[in-house]
Design a protein around this motif. Sequence first.
Motif, PDB file in Angstrom:
ATOM      1  N   SER A   1       0.842  -1.196   0.000  1.00  0.00           N
ATOM      2  CA  SER A   1       0.000   0.000   0.000  1.00  0.00           C
ATOM      3  C   SER A   1       0.879   1.249   0.000  1.00  0.00           C
ATOM      4  CB  SER A   1      -0.890  -0.075   1.246  1.00  0.00           C
ATOM      5  OG  SER A   1      -1.316   1.173   1.695  1.00  0.00           O
TER       6      SER A   1
ATOM      7  N   ARG B   1      -3.996   4.066  -3.143  1.00  0.00           N
ATOM      8  CA  ARG B   1      -4.281   4.853  -1.940  1.00  0.00           C
ATOM      9  C   ARG B   1      -5.798   4.899  -1.770  1.00  0.00           C
ATOM     10  NH1 ARG B   1       0.652   7.516  -3.470  1.00  0.00           N
ATOM     11  NH2 ARG B   1       2.102   7.308  -1.728  1.00  0.00           N
TER      12      ARG B   1
ATOM     13  N   ARG C   1      -5.356   0.190  12.832  1.00  0.00           N
ATOM     14  CA  ARG C   1      -6.822   0.283  12.989  1.00  0.00           C
ATOM     15  C   ARG C   1      -7.482  -1.083  12.798  1.00  0.00           C
ATOM     16  NH1 ARG C   1      -6.001   3.917  15.886  1.00  0.00           N
ATOM     17  NH2 ARG C   1      -5.636   6.036  15.189  1.00  0.00           N
TER      18      ARG C   1
ATOM     19  N   GLY D   1       3.049   4.314  -1.792  1.00  0.00           N
ATOM     20  CA  GLY D   1       3.930   4.343  -2.973  1.00  0.00           C
ATOM     21  C   GLY D   1       4.658   3.025  -3.148  1.00  0.00           C
TER      22      GLY D   1
ATOM     23  N   ASP E   1       4.198   4.885   6.766  1.00  0.00           N
ATOM     24  CA  ASP E   1       3.510   5.097   8.049  1.00  0.00           C
ATOM     25  C   ASP E   1       1.993   5.182   7.900  1.00  0.00           C
ATOM     26  OD1 ASP E   1       3.693   7.556   6.830  1.00  0.00           O
ATOM     27  OD2 ASP E   1       4.804   8.535   8.450  1.00  0.00           O
ATOM     28  N   GLY E   2       1.509   5.620   6.730  1.00  0.00           N
ATOM     29  CA  GLY E   2       0.066   5.624   6.482  1.00  0.00           C
ATOM     30  C   GLY E   2      -0.473   4.200   6.458  1.00  0.00           C
TER      31      GLY E   2
END
Length: 321
Positions: A13, A76, A115, A15, A107-108
Amino acid sequence: MVKQIKKIGVLTSGGDAPGMNAAVYAIVRHALKSGLEVYGILDGYKGLVEGRIVPLSYNDVSGIVSRGGTILGTARLPEFVDAEVREVGVKQLKKHDIDAVVCIGGDGTYMGGLRLSEMGIPCIGVPGTIDNDIPSTEFTIGFDTCLNTIVESVDRIRDTANSHHRCIIVEVMGRFCPDLAIRSSLACESEYVVYSKDTYDEQEMLRVIKEDQEKGKKDFVIIVAEHTIPVQDIQKTIKENTDLDPRCTILGHVQRGGRPSAFDRVLAVRLGIFAVDLLLQGEAGKCVGAFGEDLVATEILKANELPKKQAQDVKPCVKKI
Ligand code: ADP
């Protein structure tokens, strides 16, 4: 009691980065060897929510270690921050009886994994990004390959600068991490590097150029990290204050692709195996990293709160020699 994991998913996920495939290879092969079934989730959290989930076999990952990009695809999905959207993803995982997921990205991507972990699907993050902007690991998967691509490109640019007695300003990637700019500058003996807005010193740059010119130097390469100072502004400054006619090159997406370096492949395999082992041990909401020979697991929340990598490690070398 730790729930026994039988089936895991893997996704890439954010880039793409060279070496993501090597991580996928290691995760699939190690998980199969550990008695697990493995599913590939296509195009990151987007494919998860859309239910694009395929079984992965031993042979599906044969020969992918040397390939750039990611065979799983990446995307994304900003809407994944919404619990309702994630709930759809959780349902898709449950439909396939997938107990846990390895999430490869930045980190995203880690936050998405955290979550999901909070919603009962244990996830482990693996650092796959060219930017080296994740402090919970010394190097991210893809950084070394990207750095080498930049160095090779700048070497070519230097040939032209040298032949035409030119100044060429080269913008490199790095998001907000200075590592690619600083290390490529050191490796390519660039005359000046702009690695942050705060440290950019126009007068210092002009002084370095003028001093070099007085010594007889005729070719100049200035490396600029993206999101710092626009290369056109630097071009204008040099043109107005020297007798040079500078040109700009933005390396762009050429930096992201290509065959992963041996370093990135080895790092990806080590981290991929470690991530599967953590899931088997009942861990969740953590991300893996390597510092030299040591493998470390860090809580994602803590990892994302660590101070971002700054230039201090290599800063003393930045001054022109
Ligand atoms: P990277 O993983 O390279 O940092 P992004 O920041 O674009 O890349 O994040 C990749 C994806 O991770 C996003 O498109 C989104 O689907 C998911 N994501 C990012 N931040 C969060 C968050 N706070 N909560 C849940 N999912 C997130």
